[in-house]
Design a protein around this motif. Structure first.
Motif, PDB file in Angstrom:
ATOM      1  N   TYR A 168      15.643 -19.700  -1.119  1.00 39.74           N
ATOM      2  CA  TYR A 168      16.731 -19.522  -0.163  1.00 39.74           C
ATOM      3  C   TYR A 168      16.905 -18.096   0.334  1.00 39.74           C
ATOM      4  CZ  TYR A 168      18.413 -24.270  -0.621  1.00 39.74           C
ATOM      5  OH  TYR A 168      18.522 -25.626  -0.577  1.00 39.74           O
ATOM      6  N   VAL A 169      16.383 -17.097  -0.379  1.00 37.77           N
ATOM      7  CA  VAL A 169      16.495 -15.702   0.055  1.00 37.77           C
ATOM      8  C   VAL A 169      15.136 -15.293   0.615  1.00 37.77           C
ATOM      9  CG1 VAL A 169      17.055 -13.343  -0.637  1.00 37.77           C
ATOM     10  CG2 VAL A 169      18.207 -15.276  -1.724  1.00 37.77           C
ATOM     11  N   PRO A 170      14.991 -15.220   1.942  1.00 33.21           N
ATOM     12  CA  PRO A 170      13.666 -15.071   2.537  1.00 33.21           C
ATOM     13  C   PRO A 170      12.962 -13.757   2.225  1.00 33.21           C
ATOM     14  CG  PRO A 170      15.381 -15.122   4.224  1.00 33.21           C
ATOM     15  CD  PRO A 170      16.038 -15.353   2.921  1.00 33.21           C
ATOM     16  N   GLY A 171      13.667 -12.649   2.064  1.00 35.71           N
ATOM     17  CA  GLY A 171      13.000 -11.371   1.865  1.00 35.71           C
ATOM     18  C   GLY A 171      12.810 -10.979   0.423  1.00 35.71           C
ATOM     19  N   ILE A 172      13.128 -11.857  -0.516  1.00 34.45           N
ATOM     20  CA  ILE A 172      13.110 -11.488  -1.926  1.00 34.45           C
ATOM     21  C   ILE A 172      11.686 -11.227  -2.433  1.00 34.45           C
ATOM     22  CG2 ILE A 172      13.015 -13.795  -2.914  1.00 34.45           C
ATOM     23  CD1 ILE A 172      15.289 -11.066  -4.207  1.00 34.45           C
ATOM     24  N   ILE A 173      10.695 -11.946  -1.931  1.00 35.69           N
ATOM     25  CA  ILE A 173       9.319 -11.750  -2.382  1.00 35.69           C
ATOM     26  C   ILE A 173       8.843 -10.350  -2.013  1.00 35.69           C
ATOM     27  CG2 ILE A 173       6.942 -12.576  -2.148  1.00 35.69           C
ATOM     28  CD1 ILE A 173       8.696 -14.489  -3.655  1.00 35.69           C
ATOM     29  N   GLU A 174       9.128  -9.934  -0.791  1.00 34.51           N
ATOM     30  CA  GLU A 174       8.721  -8.599  -0.352  1.00 34.51           C
ATOM     31  C   GLU A 174       9.439  -7.516  -1.148  1.00 34.51           C
ATOM     32  OE1 GLU A 174       8.654  -5.841   3.660  1.00 34.51           O
ATOM     33  OE2 GLU A 174       9.301  -7.921   3.794  1.00 34.51           O
ATOM     34  N   VAL A 175      10.719  -7.699  -1.407  1.00 35.52           N
ATOM     35  CA  VAL A 175      11.492  -6.717  -2.170  1.00 35.52           C
ATOM     36  C   VAL A 175      10.946  -6.594  -3.590  1.00 35.52           C
ATOM     37  CG1 VAL A 175      13.774  -6.238  -3.153  1.00 35.52           C
ATOM     38  CG2 VAL A 175      13.561  -7.003  -0.791  1.00 35.52           C
ATOM     39  N   ILE A 176      10.642  -7.716  -4.213  1.00 36.41           N
ATOM     40  CA  ILE A 176      10.096  -7.697  -5.571  1.00 36.41           C
ATOM     41  C   ILE A 176       8.722  -7.039  -5.587  1.00 36.41           C
ATOM     42  CG2 ILE A 176       9.237  -9.152  -7.454  1.00 36.41           C
ATOM     43  CD1 ILE A 176      11.520 -11.089  -6.822  1.00 36.41           C
ATOM     44  N   ALA A 177       7.873  -7.355  -4.596  1.00 37.78           N
ATOM     45  CA  ALA A 177       6.532  -6.772  -4.544  1.00 37.78           C
ATOM     46  C   ALA A 177       6.592  -5.264  -4.357  1.00 37.78           C
ATOM     47  CB  ALA A 177       5.729  -7.415  -3.424  1.00 37.78           C
ATOM     48  N   VAL A 178       7.469  -4.788  -3.471  1.00 36.86           N
ATOM     49  CA  VAL A 178       7.600  -3.342  -3.255  1.00 36.86           C
ATOM     50  C   VAL A 178       8.139  -2.672  -4.520  1.00 36.86           C
ATOM     51  CG1 VAL A 178       8.881  -1.604  -1.955  1.00 36.86           C
ATOM     52  CG2 VAL A 178       7.812  -3.499  -0.758  1.00 36.86           C
ATOM     53  N   ALA A 179       9.112  -3.289  -5.177  1.00 38.12           N
ATOM     54  CA  ALA A 179       9.666  -2.705  -6.401  1.00 38.12           C
ATOM     55  C   ALA A 179       8.615  -2.624  -7.503  1.00 38.12           C
ATOM     56  CB  ALA A 179      10.867  -3.530  -6.867  1.00 38.12           C
ATOM     57  N   LEU A 180       7.809  -3.663  -7.655  1.00 40.47           N
ATOM     58  CA  LEU A 180       6.746  -3.637  -8.666  1.00 40.47           C
ATOM     59  C   LEU A 180       5.692  -2.585  -8.333  1.00 40.47           C
ATOM     60  CD1 LEU A 180       6.215  -7.445  -9.405  1.00 40.47           C
ATOM     61  CD2 LEU A 180       7.177  -5.712 -10.927  1.00 40.47           C
ATOM     62  N   ALA A 181       5.350  -2.471  -7.065  1.00 39.37           N
ATOM     63  CA  ALA A 181       4.361  -1.469  -6.662  1.00 39.37           C
ATOM     64  C   ALA A 181       4.883  -0.065  -6.931  1.00 39.37           C
ATOM     65  CB  ALA A 181       4.002  -1.643  -5.185  1.00 39.37           C
ATOM     66  N   ARG A 182       6.128   0.188  -6.600  1.00 42.32           N
ATOM     67  CA  ARG A 182       6.707   1.516  -6.857  1.00 42.32           C
ATOM     68  C   ARG A 182       6.800   1.790  -8.351  1.00 42.32           C
ATOM     69  NH1 ARG A 182      11.531   1.603  -2.377  1.00 42.32           N
ATOM     70  NH2 ARG A 182      10.188   1.909  -0.587  1.00 42.32           N
ATOM     71  N   ALA A 183       7.105   0.771  -9.149  1.00 41.23           N
ATOM     72  CA  ALA A 183       7.186   0.955 -10.584  1.00 41.23           C
ATOM     73  C   ALA A 183       5.835   1.307 -11.189  1.00 41.23           C
ATOM     74  CB  ALA A 183       7.746  -0.312 -11.241  1.00 41.23           C
ATOM     75  N   MET A 184       4.754   0.814 -10.562  1.00 42.16           N
ATOM     76  CA  MET A 184       3.418   1.136 -11.045  1.00 42.16           C
ATOM     77  C   MET A 184       2.878   2.427 -10.445  1.00 42.16           C
ATOM     78  SD  MET A 184       1.537  -2.550 -11.374  1.00 42.16           S
ATOM     79  CE  MET A 184       1.615  -2.929  -9.643  1.00 42.16           C
ATOM     80  N   GLY A 185       3.652   3.058  -9.563  1.00 44.49           N
ATOM     81  CA  GLY A 185       3.232   4.325  -8.988  1.00 44.49           C
ATOM     82  C   GLY A 185       2.402   4.219  -7.736  1.00 44.49           C
ATOM     83  N   VAL A 186       2.356   3.056  -7.119  1.00 44.19           N
ATOM     84  CA  VAL A 186       1.586   2.845  -5.896  1.00 44.19           C
ATOM     85  C   VAL A 186       2.470   3.200  -4.700  1.00 44.19           C
ATOM     86  CG1 VAL A 186       0.355   1.151  -4.488  1.00 44.19           C
ATOM     87  CG2 VAL A 186       0.252   1.023  -6.975  1.00 44.19           C
ATOM     88  N   SER A 187       1.901   3.934  -3.737  1.00 46.81           N
ATOM     89  CA  SER A 187       2.655   4.302  -2.551  1.00 46.81           C
ATOM     90  C   SER A 187       2.810   3.085  -1.643  1.00 46.81           C
ATOM     91  CB  SER A 187       1.929   5.412  -1.788  1.00 46.81           C
ATOM     92  OG  SER A 187       2.598   5.697  -0.583  1.00 46.81           O
ATOM     93  N   THR A 188       4.035   2.831  -1.186  1.00 52.62           N
ATOM     94  CA  THR A 188       4.293   1.671  -0.330  1.00 52.62           C
ATOM     95  C   THR A 188       4.551   2.063   1.101  1.00 52.62           C
ATOM     96  OG1 THR A 188       6.636   1.755  -0.915  1.00 52.62           O
ATOM     97  CG2 THR A 188       5.216   0.315  -2.239  1.00 52.62           C
ATOM     98  N   GLU A 189       4.260   3.287   1.462  1.00 50.19           N
ATOM     99  CA  GLU A 189       4.476   3.758   2.838  1.00 50.19           C
ATOM    100  C   GLU A 189       3.326   3.361   3.724  1.00 50.19           C
ATOM    101  OE1 GLU A 189       7.306   5.165   3.926  1.00 50.19           O
ATOM    102  OE2 GLU A 189       8.065   4.858   1.912  1.00 50.19           O
TER     103      GLU A 189
END
Length: 102
Positions: free
Chosen positions: A81-102
């Motif tokens: 039901y929350v359409p952008g949640i997958i992208e938010v979770i993926a960006v948060a996981l990437a940032r937590a692992m130190g990957v640049s999301t820019e």
């Protein structure tokens, strides 16, 4: 454009052809409302199935399975039901692992 395909695209435009990128954009289907349609169609179906299974677990007095199922259903419902949640979770996981999301 990819370096391997740039010469082919330049050759097509020189000889009077259409740029392949413009051609691909012109023939693309309009899928703007597809996600909303699917959410509107499968949303009530999801809720009916969750309700039936939850009632089954309650009538058979399997409280542990009922609790596990409700937690899983809530998680799936949030993702559905929350359409952008997958992208938010993926960006948060990437940032937590130190990957640049820019």
């Amino acid at each position: 454009m990819l370096p391997l395909l740039s010469s082919a695209a330049d050759t097509m435009t020189v000889f009077g052809g259409v740029d392949p990128i413009v051609l691909a954009d012109a023939n693309a289907p309009d899928t703007g409302g597809l996600a909303d349609f699917l959410r509107g169609f499968f949303g009530p179906l999801f809720l009916v199935i969750v309700s039936i299974v939850a009632i089954f677990f309650l009538f058979t007095r399997e409280i542990t399975r009922f609790a596990q199922f409700i937690i899983l259903a809530i998680f799936i419902g949030i993702v559905f039901y929350v359409p952008g949640i997958i992208e938010v979770i993926a960006v948060a996981l990437a940032r937590a692992m130190g990957v640049s999301t820019e």
